[in-house]
Design a protein around this motif. Sequence first.
Motif, PDB file in Angstrom:
ATOM      1  N   MET A  99      45.052  39.047  39.294  1.00  9.75           N
ATOM      2  CA  MET A  99      45.471  37.751  38.764  1.00  9.75           C
ATOM      3  C   MET A  99      44.694  37.369  37.502  1.00  9.75           C
ATOM      4  N   PRO A 100      43.344  37.351  37.518  1.00  4.39           N
ATOM      5  CA  PRO A 100      42.643  37.091  36.258  1.00  4.39           C
ATOM      6  C   PRO A 100      42.888  38.174  35.220  1.00  4.39           C
ATOM      7  N   ALA A 101      43.052  39.434  35.654  1.00  2.00           N
ATOM      8  CA  ALA A 101      43.326  40.500  34.695  1.00  2.00           C
ATOM      9  C   ALA A 101      44.675  40.285  34.013  1.00  2.00           C
ATOM     10  N   MET A 102      45.677  39.829  34.772  1.00  2.35           N
ATOM     11  CA  MET A 102      46.982  39.531  34.188  1.00  2.35           C
ATOM     12  C   MET A 102      46.868  38.370  33.208  1.00  2.35           C
ATOM     13  N   GLU A 154      51.719  46.947  26.974  1.00  2.24           N
ATOM     14  CA  GLU A 154      51.166  46.765  25.638  1.00  2.24           C
ATOM     15  C   GLU A 154      49.706  46.326  25.648  1.00  2.24           C
ATOM     16  N   GLN A 155      49.333  45.493  26.607  1.00  3.85           N
ATOM     17  CA  GLN A 155      48.025  44.843  26.561  1.00  3.85           C
ATOM     18  C   GLN A 155      47.072  45.239  27.685  1.00  3.85           C
ATOM     19  N   ALA A 156      47.538  45.955  28.705  1.00  5.31           N
ATOM     20  CA  ALA A 156      46.662  46.288  29.836  1.00  5.31           C
ATOM     21  C   ALA A 156      46.955  47.676  30.381  1.00  5.31           C
ATOM     22  N   PHE A 157      47.502  48.554  29.533  1.00  2.00           N
ATOM     23  CA  PHE A 157      47.831  49.887  29.995  1.00  2.00           C
ATOM     24  C   PHE A 157      46.557  50.598  30.455  1.00  2.00           C
ATOM     25  N   GLY A 158      46.562  51.127  31.668  1.00  2.00           N
ATOM     26  CA  GLY A 158      45.390  51.804  32.208  1.00  2.00           C
ATOM     27  C   GLY A 158      44.473  50.887  33.000  1.00  2.00           C
ATOM     28  N   ASP A 159      44.726  49.584  32.994  1.00  2.00           N
ATOM     29  CA  ASP A 159      43.920  48.649  33.792  1.00  2.00           C
ATOM     30  C   ASP A 159      44.474  48.666  35.208  1.00  2.00           C
ATOM     31  N   ASN A 160      43.787  49.383  36.110  1.00  2.00           N
ATOM     32  CA  ASN A 160      44.340  49.542  37.458  1.00  2.00           C
ATOM     33  C   ASN A 160      44.201  48.304  38.322  1.00  2.00           C
ATOM     34  N   ARG A 161      43.634  47.241  37.785  1.00  2.00           N
ATOM     35  CA  ARG A 161      43.624  45.973  38.530  1.00  2.00           C
ATOM     36  C   ARG A 161      44.997  45.325  38.533  1.00  2.00           C
ATOM     37  N   ILE A 162      45.785  45.639  37.536  1.00  2.00           N
ATOM     38  CA  ILE A 162      47.067  44.965  37.369  1.00  2.00           C
ATOM     39  C   ILE A 162      48.185  45.844  37.892  1.00  2.00           C
ATOM     40  N   ASP A 163      48.761  45.440  38.994  1.00  2.00           N
ATOM     41  CA  ASP A 163      49.910  46.134  39.567  1.00  2.00           C
ATOM     42  C   ASP A 163      51.110  45.211  39.437  1.00  2.00           C
ATOM     43  N   PRO A 164      52.110  45.566  38.649  1.00  2.00           N
ATOM     44  CA  PRO A 164      53.255  44.671  38.458  1.00  2.00           C
ATOM     45  C   PRO A 164      54.045  44.422  39.730  1.00  2.00           C
ATOM     46  N   GLU A 165      53.765  45.190  40.781  1.00  2.00           N
ATOM     47  CA  GLU A 165      54.462  44.977  42.044  1.00  2.00           C
ATOM     48  C   GLU A 165      53.664  44.095  43.003  1.00  2.00           C
ATOM     49  N   ASP A 166      52.518  43.589  42.554  1.00  2.00           N
ATOM     50  CA  ASP A 166      51.665  42.735  43.373  1.00  2.00           C
ATOM     51  C   ASP A 166      52.089  41.273  43.227  1.00  2.00           C
ATOM     52  N   ALA A 167      52.168  40.578  44.347  1.00  2.00           N
ATOM     53  CA  ALA A 167      52.644  39.191  44.333  1.00  2.00           C
ATOM     54  C   ALA A 167      51.734  38.276  43.527  1.00  2.00           C
ATOM     55  N   GLY A 168      50.414  38.546  43.531  1.00  2.00           N
ATOM     56  CA  GLY A 168      49.495  37.718  42.756  1.00  2.00           C
ATOM     57  C   GLY A 168      49.704  37.881  41.264  1.00  2.00           C
ATOM     58  N   VAL A 169      49.898  39.104  40.822  1.00  2.00           N
ATOM     59  CA  VAL A 169      50.175  39.362  39.414  1.00  2.00           C
ATOM     60  C   VAL A 169      51.477  38.680  39.002  1.00  2.00           C
TER      61      VAL A 169
END
Length: 435
Positions: A72-75, A323-338
């Motif tokens: 969430m903060p990473a997104m 574009e802005q977080a490629f490779g940041d494994n904290r951010i999963d677009p399938e996660d409800a928090g993100v």
Amino acid sequence: MTGRRRSRTTFLPALTRPVGRALLPTVALVACASLATGCGVVPGATGGSGGDPVTVMTWAPENTGATNKPGMPAMAQAYARWINAGGGINGRKLNVLTCNDGNDSITAAKCARRAAKENVVAVVGSYSQHSDSFFPPLEGAGIPYIGGYGVTTTEFTRALSYPVNGGQPALLAGLGRELAARCGPVTLVRPDTIAGDELPALLDAGLRAGGHEGAHDQRAADDATEYSGQADQALRQSSADPARKGCVVPALGERTGIFMDSFRRARESYPAVRTAAVFGSVDQSVVDAGGGKSGPYEGAYVTGWYPVASDPRWNGMRKVINEQAFGDNRIDPEDAGVQTTWVAYTVLRAVLEKIGDGEVSATTVRRTLDRGLTVDTGGLTPPLRWRTSDLLASSGFARLVNADVTQQVVRQGRLVPTTKGFTDTARTLEDADIG
């Protein structure tokens, strides 16, 4: 959806159109993450008027023994980089402060006090079980809370809260309605916490709306490393009627996967039992981690806030992440928090665009929301609006404006919709006995 009983947080598991009728989470130092050097700041200053940058905060628990939401903060940081790369909003850069609430009430309050000290104009797209701790400092400073995860009932009762989904109340009520026609005995496995205490009534409201008896309420520790005893008990209860296939609903947040490991081993000794869950306890990222179509979630019914992760309406968010977080494994677009953070920042952007060249402050952000701004989220939710006439007050959740959910099922390892569009749970929530 976890949290220990030392906190007095109330809950509200582990998916807007404006509603016209009236219905109504180890003590640690505050940790922050940075987009550059320093403590959690996208370079710039606090928002004001003209072209001054706008400062907001996003918080969530990270590196704790219970539920964590680092995406969430990473997104939020990725969103700010995207906005700033395009010149900002009305020429204003977006500063994002982040804070780790540690799943601790004291630290959550510290995050809120820091937000006030930094003069943020809003807390956006955040997760915390400790709303009774963080809301007072925010309210003292007049800071709005936009798009919280909806893990506590307090998020749906405080005047400075602007939820973007129906939180756990809508999910459980919607899941109950879905299961009423599909299940025999139902067992809810939920945290033995204050937050978890309100879950049974919400699920039962949905079950009873469909003519089904209430669920067995089974408590479990929110930080356990295995759940063999709880899984065995849940299976016994849900298989008690040989004429009807029962259902087990694990609502243990991040610990749901651990429960399902125990459940998969134990279920071989019992008749077939379905599983079901709510978004946040189970989303596509959890299904994938559990083994996809060969995992324990295959065939499970899931109620969510948003369209399934494969829906093209998420393409805008995925583009920003790439574009802005490629490779940041904290951010999963399938996660409800993100996903919730994306929707919440969509609201913030609409507010800032509405304010235009005027002064940006916590006061003007609240005023813009209160005066009927309608936010189009591109179909990820129905249009969102927080006028008094849009609040579902009679449901007991005075700030709830979006009680819509989506009904999904896991087929071949993917979450797919079982119905078209959204299901409104407002009337069901009116009948929930939440005391």
